[in-house]
Design a protein around this motif. Structure first.
Motif, PDB file in Angstrom:
ATOM      1  N   ALA A   1       5.391   3.359  11.996  1.00 18.47           N
ATOM      2  CA  ALA A   1       5.125   2.539  13.187  1.00 18.47           C
ATOM      3  C   ALA A   1       3.950   3.066  13.998  1.00 18.47           C
ATOM      4  O   ALA A   1       3.401   2.337  14.833  1.00 18.47           O
ATOM      5  CB  ALA A   1       6.371   2.462  14.064  1.00 18.47           C
ATOM      6  N   ILE A   2       3.562   4.326  13.794  1.00 15.53           N
ATOM      7  CA  ILE A   2       2.461   4.907  14.566  1.00 15.53           C
ATOM      8  C   ILE A   2       1.329   5.378  13.649  1.00 15.53           C
ATOM      9  O   ILE A   2       0.597   6.303  13.967  1.00 15.53           O
ATOM     10  CB  ILE A   2       2.945   6.068  15.463  1.00 15.53           C
ATOM     11  N   GLY A   3       1.207   4.731  12.502  1.00 17.77           N
ATOM     12  CA  GLY A   3       0.108   5.026  11.589  1.00 17.77           C
ATOM     13  C   GLY A   3      -1.138   4.230  11.957  1.00 17.77           C
ATOM     14  O   GLY A   3      -1.392   3.947  13.134  1.00 17.77           O
ATOM     15  N   LEU A   4      -1.919   3.861  10.964  1.00 15.76           N
ATOM     16  CA  LEU A   4      -3.144   3.101  11.183  1.00 15.76           C
ATOM     17  C   LEU A   4      -2.800   1.622  11.328  1.00 15.76           C
ATOM     18  O   LEU A   4      -2.355   0.982  10.372  1.00 15.76           O
ATOM     19  CB  LEU A   4      -4.116   3.322  10.022  1.00 15.76           C
ATOM     20  N   ALA A   5      -3.015   1.061  12.512  1.00 19.86           N
ATOM     21  CA  ALA A   5      -2.584  -0.311  12.803  1.00 19.86           C
ATOM     22  C   ALA A   5      -3.330  -1.345  11.981  1.00 19.86           C
ATOM     23  O   ALA A   5      -2.758  -2.354  11.573  1.00 19.86           O
ATOM     24  CB  ALA A   5      -2.734  -0.601  14.291  1.00 19.86           C
ATOM     25  N   ASP A   6      -4.633  -1.108  11.745  1.00 18.47           N
ATOM     26  CA  ASP A   6      -5.429  -2.097  10.998  1.00 18.47           C
ATOM     27  C   ASP A   6      -5.698  -1.633   9.577  1.00 18.47           C
ATOM     28  O   ASP A   6      -6.788  -1.790   9.041  1.00 18.47           O
ATOM     29  CB  ASP A   6      -6.721  -2.442  11.733  1.00 18.47           C
ATOM     30  N   ARG A   7      -4.671  -1.082   8.944  1.00 20.55           N
ATOM     31  CA  ARG A   7      -4.820  -0.590   7.570  1.00 20.55           C
ATOM     32  C   ARG A   7      -5.189  -1.705   6.596  1.00 20.55           C
ATOM     33  O   ARG A   7      -5.953  -1.481   5.648  1.00 20.55           O
ATOM     34  CB  ARG A   7      -3.550   0.122   7.118  1.00 20.55           C
ATOM     35  N   ASP A   8      -4.652  -2.904   6.800  1.00 24.56           N
ATOM     36  CA  ASP A   8      -4.972  -4.006   5.888  1.00 24.56           C
ATOM     37  C   ASP A   8      -6.465  -4.321   5.918  1.00 24.56           C
ATOM     38  O   ASP A   8      -7.074  -4.589   4.877  1.00 24.56           O
ATOM     39  CB  ASP A   8      -4.165  -5.256   6.243  1.00 24.56           C
ATOM     40  N   ALA A   9      -7.059  -4.278   7.104  1.00 28.72           N
ATOM     41  CA  ALA A   9      -8.497  -4.536   7.224  1.00 28.72           C
ATOM     42  C   ALA A   9      -9.306  -3.437   6.532  1.00 28.72           C
ATOM     43  O   ALA A   9     -10.363  -3.704   5.943  1.00 28.72           O
ATOM     44  CB  ALA A   9      -8.889  -4.639   8.692  1.00 28.72           C
ATOM     45  N   LEU A  10      -8.815  -2.194   6.594  1.00 31.16           N
ATOM     46  CA  LEU A  10      -9.502  -1.110   5.881  1.00 31.16           C
ATOM     47  C   LEU A  10      -9.487  -1.370   4.386  1.00 31.16           C
ATOM     48  O   LEU A  10     -10.531  -1.264   3.723  1.00 31.16           O
ATOM     49  CB  LEU A  10      -8.817   0.226   6.185  1.00 31.16           C
ATOM     50  N   TRP A  11      -8.339  -1.706   3.835  1.00 34.51           N
ATOM     51  CA  TRP A  11      -8.256  -1.925   2.393  1.00 34.51           C
ATOM     52  C   TRP A  11      -9.068  -3.136   1.963  1.00 34.51           C
ATOM     53  O   TRP A  11      -9.659  -3.140   0.867  1.00 34.51           O
ATOM     54  CB  TRP A  11      -6.799  -2.047   1.958  1.00 34.51           C
ATOM     55  N   GLN A  12      -9.134  -4.142   2.811  1.00 36.24           N
ATOM     56  CA  GLN A  12      -9.978  -5.296   2.489  1.00 36.24           C
ATOM     57  C   GLN A  12     -11.448  -4.897   2.442  1.00 36.24           C
ATOM     58  O   GLN A  12     -12.207  -5.348   1.581  1.00 36.24           O
ATOM     59  CB  GLN A  12      -9.758  -6.397   3.524  1.00 36.24           C
ATOM     60  N   THR A  13     -11.863  -4.021   3.349  1.00 38.56           N
ATOM     61  CA  THR A  13     -13.243  -3.532   3.352  1.00 38.56           C
ATOM     62  C   THR A  13     -13.532  -2.732   2.092  1.00 38.56           C
ATOM     63  O   THR A  13     -14.584  -2.904   1.449  1.00 38.56           O
ATOM     64  CB  THR A  13     -13.495  -2.663   4.592  1.00 38.56           C
ATOM     65  N   LEU A  14     -12.612  -1.865   1.706  1.00 36.84           N
ATOM     66  CA  LEU A  14     -12.832  -0.989   0.558  1.00 36.84           C
ATOM     67  C   LEU A  14     -12.782  -1.735  -0.771  1.00 36.84           C
ATOM     68  O   LEU A  14     -13.269  -1.215  -1.790  1.00 36.84           O
ATOM     69  CB  LEU A  14     -11.791   0.131   0.549  1.00 36.84           C
ATOM     70  N   ALA A  15     -12.225  -2.946  -0.777  1.00 31.81           N
ATOM     71  CA  ALA A  15     -12.092  -3.695  -2.027  1.00 31.81           C
ATOM     72  C   ALA A  15     -13.435  -3.975  -2.690  1.00 31.81           C
ATOM     73  O   ALA A  15     -13.502  -4.204  -3.903  1.00 31.81           O
ATOM     74  CB  ALA A  15     -11.357  -5.014  -1.762  1.00 31.81           C
ATOM     75  N   ALA A  16     -14.518  -3.929  -1.924  1.00 29.96           N
ATOM     76  CA  ALA A  16     -15.839  -4.242  -2.470  1.00 29.96           C
ATOM     77  C   ALA A  16     -16.591  -3.010  -2.971  1.00 29.96           C
ATOM     78  O   ALA A  16     -17.700  -3.141  -3.492  1.00 29.96           O
ATOM     79  CB  ALA A  16     -16.677  -4.953  -1.409  1.00 29.96           C
ATOM     80  N   TYR A  17     -15.983  -1.817  -2.842  1.00 33.63           N
ATOM     81  CA  TYR A  17     -16.735  -0.591  -3.122  1.00 33.63           C
ATOM     82  C   TYR A  17     -15.937   0.333  -4.036  1.00 33.63           C
ATOM     83  O   TYR A  17     -14.932   0.904  -3.639  1.00 33.63           O
ATOM     84  CB  TYR A  17     -17.086   0.116  -1.806  1.00 33.63           C
ATOM     85  N   GLY A  18     -16.432   0.471  -5.250  1.00 34.39           N
ATOM     86  CA  GLY A  18     -15.729   1.261  -6.252  1.00 34.39           C
ATOM     87  C   GLY A  18     -15.950   2.747  -6.157  1.00 34.39           C
ATOM     88  O   GLY A  18     -15.273   3.519  -6.853  1.00 34.39           O
ATOM     89  N   GLN A  19     -16.891   3.199  -5.297  1.00 41.59           N
ATOM     90  CA  GLN A  19     -17.166   4.633  -5.245  1.00 41.59           C
ATOM     91  C   GLN A  19     -16.170   5.430  -4.416  1.00 41.59           C
ATOM     92  O   GLN A  19     -16.170   6.661  -4.447  1.00 41.59           O
ATOM     93  CB  GLN A  19     -18.589   4.892  -4.728  1.00 41.59           C
ATOM     94  N   VAL A  20     -15.322   4.752  -3.648  1.00 43.08           N
ATOM     95  CA  VAL A  20     -14.333   5.471  -2.853  1.00 43.08           C
ATOM     96  C   VAL A  20     -13.193   5.922  -3.764  1.00 43.08           C
ATOM     97  O   VAL A  20     -12.476   5.112  -4.336  1.00 43.08           O
ATOM     98  CB  VAL A  20     -13.787   4.606  -1.704  1.00 43.08           C
ATOM     99  N   LYS A  21     -13.046   7.239  -3.895  1.00 48.40           N
ATOM    100  CA  LYS A  21     -12.077   7.815  -4.834  1.00 48.40           C
ATOM    101  C   LYS A  21     -10.812   8.309  -4.161  1.00 48.40           C
ATOM    102  O   LYS A  21      -9.774   8.440  -4.814  1.00 48.40           O
ATOM    103  CB  LYS A  21     -12.723   8.972  -5.596  1.00 48.40           C
ATOM    104  N   GLY A  22     -10.887   8.646  -2.873  1.00 49.05           N
ATOM    105  CA  GLY A  22      -9.713   9.193  -2.219  1.00 49.05           C
ATOM    106  C   GLY A  22      -9.832   9.183  -0.712  1.00 49.05           C
ATOM    107  O   GLY A  22     -10.931   9.062  -0.160  1.00 49.05           O
ATOM    108  N   ILE A  23      -8.680   9.305  -0.045  1.00 48.54           N
ATOM    109  CA  ILE A  23      -8.603   9.365   1.413  1.00 48.54           C
ATOM    110  C   ILE A  23      -7.738  10.553   1.798  1.00 48.54           C
ATOM    111  O   ILE A  23      -6.622  10.721   1.289  1.00 48.54           O
ATOM    112  CB  ILE A  23      -8.012   8.070   2.000  1.00 48.54           C
TER     113      ILE A  23
END
Length: 244
Positions: free
Chosen positions: A154-176
């Motif tokens: 409940a107190i994590g990243l509120a807009d996590r879905d928007a982050l994953w949508q942004t990353l969907a276009a970029y294959g170079q991101v390997k880890g967080i």
């Protein structure tokens, strides 16, 4: 290339102050002793350096981390005051890892416990990924996935879905890499280019009980750190803990 992640120190102005189950500064010093023995090339501190948000607490952290022979970097968590941190050491938003790069994202929402990136920062992230296709790690304070504890999710990243949508276009991101959860964590998130590894890290202060629906301290666990070894295109990581 070896990166060591340290997180959630929760220091006080009083160097002998107690947390719920220990002594934060002493525990940090023990973790850093282990970290130095691992001979890192880079040390990354992923937020919540201070508990009481005092200049003295950040001075304790600065003095402790300055004992490394390698570069070290920090950025704020929800408990931190970025201005006080910046007065001692610059807060960077990118770290050059030779063949890789690490991009730092600011998830702090002033006055709040949860995290958020916001549309402007997400757009900037997309631009940064457009300009360089090297393998990339992201680092932030708040978890961008559920970790299995209702109160923490409940107190994590509120807009996590928007982050994953942004990353969907970029294959170079390997880890967080992220902090905030005070426990070891590893998962994989499916993306358009395969999977992105997601890693949480033990705190140097109190450990939280994984899987608990309500806040609880894990009294059986110990402070620790995460090691990330990068070799060519591959990444290996593990958690190490220290005895007190």
């Amino acid at each position: 290339m070896r990166l060591v992640q340290i997180t959630d120190c929760h220091l006080f102005a009083d160097p002998d102050a107690e947390s719920r189950k220990g002594f934060p500064l002493r525990q940090l010093q023990s973790v850093l002793e282990r970290a130095r023995a691992l001979r890192p090339d880079v040390v990354l501190v992923t937020g919540d350096i201070s508990q009481d948000e005092t200049p003295a607490s950040y001075r304790h952290a600065f003095d402790a981390f300055s004992g490394f022979d390698c570069p070290w970097f920090w950025f704020p968590g929800n408990h931190d005051r970025p201005q006080l941190m910046s007065e001692l050491r610059e807060i960077h938003d990118e770290v050059d890892l030779d063949r890789w790069r690490l991009l730092v994202l600011d998830t702090q929402v002033p006055g709040q416990v949860h995290g958020e990136l916001g549309q402007t920062q997400l757009q900037e992230l997309a631009w940064r990924l457009e300009e360089d296709d090297r393998p990339t790690l992201l680092a932030m304070h708040h978890p961008p996935v559920d970790v299995g504890s209702a109160w923490m999710d409940a107190i994590g990243l509120a807009d996590r879905d928007a982050l994953w949508q942004t990353l969907a276009a970029y294959g170079q991101v390997k880890g967080i890499l992220f902090g905030h959860i005070h426990q070891a964590f590893a998962a994989r998130h499916a993306s358009s280019f395969g999977e992105i590894a997601v890693y949480g890290c033990p705190s140097t202060s109190d450990q939280f009980l994984g899987g608990s629906p309500d806040f609880a301290i894990d009294e059986a666990s110990r402070p620790g750190l995460r090691v990330v070894d990068i070799d060519g295109e591959s990444l290996a990581t593990w958690v190490e803990r220290v005895d007190l």
